[in-house]
Motif scaffolding. Structure first.
Motif, mmCIF file in Angstrom:
data_model
loop_
_atom_site.group_PDB
_atom_site.id
_atom_site.type_symbol
_atom_site.label_atom_id
_atom_site.label_comp_id
_atom_site.label_asym_id
_atom_site.label_seq_id
_atom_site.Cartn_x
_atom_site.Cartn_y
_atom_site.Cartn_z
ATOM 1 N N ARG A 1 0.826 -1.215 0.000
ATOM 2 C CA ARG A 1 0.000 0.000 0.000
ATOM 3 C C ARG A 1 0.857 1.260 0.000
ATOM 4 N NH1 ARG A 1 -5.530 -0.410 1.248
ATOM 5 N NH2 ARG A 1 -5.521 1.770 1.903
ATOM 6 N N VAL A 2 1.928 1.228 0.763
ATOM 7 C CA VAL A 2 2.820 2.387 0.826
ATOM 8 C C VAL A 2 3.481 2.621 -0.531
ATOM 9 C CG1 VAL A 2 4.873 3.355 1.943
ATOM 10 C CG2 VAL A 2 3.226 2.027 3.283
ATOM 11 N N LEU A 3 3.893 1.536 -1.187
ATOM 12 C CA LEU A 3 4.519 1.654 -2.508
ATOM 13 C C LEU A 3 3.524 2.212 -3.517
ATOM 14 C CD1 LEU A 3 6.572 -1.692 -2.702
ATOM 15 C CD2 LEU A 3 7.320 0.558 -1.922
ATOM 16 N N LEU A 4 2.268 1.764 -3.446
ATOM 17 C CA LEU A 4 1.228 2.289 -4.342
ATOM 18 C C LEU A 4 0.976 3.766 -4.070
ATOM 19 C CD1 LEU A 4 -1.262 -0.706 -4.173
ATOM 20 C CD2 LEU A 4 -0.204 0.141 -6.275
ATOM 21 N N ALA A 5 0.912 4.121 -2.794
ATOM 22 C CA ALA A 5 0.626 5.508 -2.424
ATOM 23 C C ALA A 5 1.727 6.452 -2.883
ATOM 24 C CB ALA A 5 0.439 5.610 -0.910
ATOM 25 N N ALA B 1 7.102 2.737 -8.791
ATOM 26 C CA ALA B 1 6.885 1.817 -9.918
ATOM 27 C C ALA B 1 7.911 0.693 -9.946
ATOM 28 C CB ALA B 1 6.909 2.592 -11.230
ATOM 29 N N GLU B 2 9.177 1.029 -9.788
ATOM 30 C CA GLU B 2 10.236 0.014 -9.888
ATOM 31 C C GLU B 2 10.098 -1.030 -8.784
ATOM 32 O OE1 GLU B 2 15.146 -0.300 -9.915
ATOM 33 O OE2 GLU B 2 14.163 1.663 -9.994
ATOM 34 N N ASP B 3 9.812 -0.575 -7.564
ATOM 35 C CA ASP B 3 9.662 -1.504 -6.442
ATOM 36 C C ASP B 3 8.428 -2.387 -6.621
ATOM 37 O OD1 ASP B 3 11.930 -0.567 -5.129
ATOM 38 O OD2 ASP B 3 10.819 1.062 -4.176
ATOM 39 N N TYR C 1 -4.501 4.190 -12.722
ATOM 40 C CA TYR C 1 -4.317 2.792 -12.313
ATOM 41 C C TYR C 1 -4.501 1.820 -13.470
ATOM 42 C CZ TYR C 1 -3.442 4.452 -7.724
ATOM 43 O OH TYR C 1 -2.851 5.094 -6.670
ATOM 44 N N LEU C 2 -5.140 2.273 -14.540
ATOM 45 C CA LEU C 2 -5.133 1.476 -15.770
ATOM 46 C C LEU C 2 -3.705 1.400 -16.299
ATOM 47 C CD1 LEU C 2 -7.098 0.036 -17.746
ATOM 48 C CD2 LEU C 2 -7.147 2.142 -19.073
ATOM 49 N N GLU D 1 1.488 -1.212 -17.156
ATOM 50 C CA GLU D 1 2.942 -1.038 -17.216
ATOM 51 C C GLU D 1 3.680 -1.754 -16.096
ATOM 52 O OE1 GLU D 1 3.328 3.203 -17.252
ATOM 53 O OE2 GLU D 1 1.920 3.356 -18.948
ATOM 54 N N ILE D 2 3.100 -1.797 -14.911
ATOM 55 C CA ILE D 2 3.797 -2.412 -13.771
ATOM 56 C C ILE D 2 3.401 -3.866 -13.597
ATOM 57 C CG2 ILE D 2 4.082 -2.332 -11.267
ATOM 58 C CD1 ILE D 2 3.807 0.687 -11.415
#
Length: 740
Positions: free
Chosen positions: A281-285, A289-291, A356-357, A362-363
């Motif tokens: 969640r933290v990475l999304l917030a 992208a790389e992580d 988010y599309l 891409e991710i």
């Protein structure tokens, strides 16, 4: 009988001792022990080979094939037992590398010995071995090595190999070529399969690997953030894959990968995903992208490894969507007027979906689990209505802003892009039929009021909806556009007819609509002025002659007009609706009228008259003065033309609040009832008999444009039972039968 006396017979001991042992075996063992290259002169090789050949081809009892085969094995066995094994035992305890080097050297020597002995005894392989179904000389030699050497040193060698690999994992430089050579020995000991390699090296190696990475896991998870931990995991997996390619058997790669993945990924998956301060969640917030890409790549290795991650993504997107909804709610709570036009809110949802599309594409490589997560989250978001107006209405009104002139200031590309994005949101809407009803009403207003910015954009939007929902969904909208095309042809024909008539000071352009395509409108029977009535009668007369089987009905609430108005010495062209034009007409020559008087003279009810007079007396352009002055129309008000009206523009558009609702809820509900009943009948006609719960589920699965509550479906079932399309089973009240 001796060879010297007979000249043809070679005795066993003589041939063995004088030629084979002395000329071949002793020389071979000495050169191997001394570490020199082993080779035989062609002449010497031929002499030894010929002796072996002769000893195997002599007639019985002097055919020594069996004895030579036995002594071949014994020779190798004695050398291994007396020379090789002591040498290896001598190196045991001196370090893993020393032992492995000695084992490599002795294995290499054995291969040389095996090769030469096979050459000397070739005739045995060709005939004796084949005839008696015995192991070949090469196989026999390998078996002796396995029995005498391998079985005695394999455990120590395996421990040494694992120790070296662990050193390499810790960053030490090791002799990979040495390990590869010894691994080849393990592979050879399988005699054509990998059983020995698997049992004696691979299995203990995998267990040691599990132990190694279990310790690493505990150390890493305690100190590292999720991204840092995953970087180490990625590095470890790449190194293990390289390790296999450099010196292990390729068959070990999937097994080794599973062990490592199990220890450092699977066992801490939930911990990594939910780690405080650095989880998914933290990475999304923070748009890491790389992580996120690394997390996706690594967890995709695990069976069902992506589902927990997809669940978090779905939860996060839903949270972000609810934040947009909460923001709209806060604006309404703070006193902002609730309207069916909230472009800020719709744009926030469009931007969220587009973002988010892109993330999913891409991710997360458009993986089906993440596509489903996006779909599920937006189905929840889009169908969460706030305020008086549904999201279906807000979305349709957003389309209206994009498509009508004077709305959003967008170029052609931006218009198409906005429509494409809103249709993506529309795909998540449960009440698609409600959207269609509202959109059709707004489309009608744009078309009839000539407010469409682009016919191509209108067609493009309908085409996008058609792709999403099918022809049935857009047939009426397409009919409306087609009516306008046909209407232009009618206008041309009528204009030709008018040109032949006596001149009139009115310009009149009727628009013919097909009843079934357009929304149902109120049609007040307003008292039309005489000059306008003449135009209507002229058109009706022409139309009835041209189209004898069509019934003509005037809908004055949809018409518009341009009225020449003179205030003082200045004239203006007022662009108004037909009803406004009729109302303005009664105020000629400075007349004053009360609301009740207007109601009677115009033949309009108060529900229609109040917004009409409000537009003329309370809007931006007050061409009528209301007394007493206020922003609300009361039954006691009086109205008169504003003699002091002035405006810098000559052409003035005076908008009027619609007397039609954006949609008829009763009509939508009625259409839904028909749709539900049609589906029920279609299902029951095919199945003949069904349980209640099965029928409910099947109906819900087949309804494309809305999702009714089960109680609504139950009500329609009851209606069909009353009309004798269905009946309840006598044996089971929860079962229905179809009545043909």
């Amino acid at each position: 009988m001796s060879n010297t006396t007979n000249g043809n017979i070679i005795q066993l001991e003589e041939g063995w001792n004088n030629v084979i042992k002395k000329g071949a075996i002793d020389v071979l063992e000495k050169t191997l022990d001394d570490g020199f290259d082993t080779s035989f002169e062609p002449k010497e090789y031929i002499r030894i080979y010929t002796t072996c050949y002769d000893m195997c081809t002599q007639r019985s009892p002097y055919n020594w094939s069996r004895d030579l085969y036995q002594r071949h094995g014994e020779t190798i066995e004695q050398y291994l037992r007396n020379t090789v094994l002591p040498a290896l035992r001598d190196k045991t305890g001196q370090g893993g590398t020393i032992l492995l080097n000695e084992l490599k050297h002795r294995w290499f020597n054995h291969q040389i010995m095996n090769k030469w002995l096979k050459k000397f005894f070739t005739y045995l392989d060709r005939y004796y071995v084949k005839h008696h179904s015995l192991p070949t000389l090469e196989q026999a030699g390998l078996q002796r090595f396995k029995d005498e050497i391998y079985e005695n040193v394999k455990d120590t060698a395996t421990t040494a190999i694992i120790s070296l690999i662990d050193e390499e994992r810790e960053g030490e430089i090791i002799d990979k070529t040495l390990i590869k050579s010894v691994v080849e020995l393990y592979e050879s000991m399988g005699m054509g399969n990998l059983d020995s390699y698997t049992a004696d090296l691979e299995t203990p190696f995998l267990e040691a690997t599990r132990t190694y990475y279990a310790k690493k896991r505990e150390d890493w998870i305690a100190k590292d953030s999720t991204p840092d931990y995953l970087i180490k995991v990625e590095k470890a997996l790449n190194e293990e894959k390289l390790r296999v390619s450099e010196y292990l058997n390729p068959a070990s790669e999937p097994k080794l990968r599973r062990v490592v993945e199990d220890e450092i990924l699977l066992k801490v998956q939930q911990n990594l995903l939910e780690k405080e301060g650095s989880g998914c969640r933290v990475l999304l917030a923070n748009d890491k992208a790389e992580d996120l890409q690394r997390m996706f790549s690594l967890f995709s290795r695990l069976e069902d490894g992506l589902q927990p991650m997809a669940d978090i993504v779905q939860s996060f997107i839903t949270y972000m969507g609810n934040a947009c909804i909460d923001k709209r709610q806060s604006r309404l709570d703070s006193g902002e007027k609730d309207k069916n036009d909230d472009p800020e809110f719709i744009k926030s949802l469009i931007d969220l979906h587009e973002k988010y599309l892109g993330v999913i594409r891409e991710i997360f490589a458009s993986h089906h689990l993440f596509q489903k997560a996006l779909k599920n989250s937006f189905e929840e978001i889009i169908n969460n209505d706030v305020g008086q107006f549904t999201n279906a209405e807000l979305m349709s009104t957003f389309c209206d802003r994009v498509l009508k002139s004077g709305g959003e200031k967008l170029n052609e590309t931006e218009v198409d892009q906005s429509l494409e994005r809103i249709v993506k949101l529309f795909s998540f809407l449960t009440d698609k039929d409600l959207f269609a009803e509202i959109y059709r009403n707004q489309l009608a207003k744009r078309l009839l009021n000539q407010r469409s910015a682009s016919d191509d954009a209108e067609k493009s939007m309908i085409s996008k909806l058609k792709c999403q929902c099918g022809t049935q969904f857009t047939s009426k909208m397409e009919g409306m556009l087609n009516d306008l095309v046909i209407g232009n042809d009618t206008k041309v024909e009528f204009d030709k007819h008018v040109a032949k008539q006596p001149s009139t000071n009115l310009s009149f352009s009727p628009q013919i609509l097909t009843t079934g395509f357009w929304p149902t409108y109120k049609s007040p029977d307003v008292n039309i002025p005489e000059n306008m009535t003449k135009c209507l009668e002229m058109f009706k007369e022409w139309h009835d002659k041209t189209h004898t089987k069509r019934k003509l009905t005037w809908v004055h609430s949809l018409g518009n007009a341009t009225v020449r108005a003179t205030f003082g010495k200045k004239s203006y062209d007022l662009q108004v609706t037909t009803l406004q034009a009729v109302a303005l007409n009664v105020f000629n020559d400075g007349a004053t009228h009360g609301l009740a008087e207007l109601e009677k003279s115009l033949n309009l009810d108060l529900e229609t008259l109040k917004p009409l007079m409000h537009s003329l007396s309370c809007g931006k352009h007050k061409v009528i003065i209301k007394s007493p002055a206020s922003n609300k129309i009361n039954s006691t008000d009086t109205f008169t033309a504003n003699a002091k009206f002035t405006c810098n523009m000559r052409k003035i558009r005076i908008p009027m609040a619609s007397i039609e609702a954006s949609h008829s809820k009763a009509r939508v509900d009625e259409d839904r009832s028909y749709a539900i009943e049609a589906v029920i009948v279609r299902i029951m006609k095919a199945r003949k008999t069904m349980k209640h719960q099965q029928l409910i589920s099947e109906v819900l699965s087949q309804l494309a444009f809305f999702k009714p509550q089960p109680r609504v479906i139950k009500k329609r079932i009851e209606a069909l039972i009353d009309r004798e399309y269905l009946e309840r089973s006598a044996e089971d009240q929860q079962q229905y039968n179809y009545l043909a």
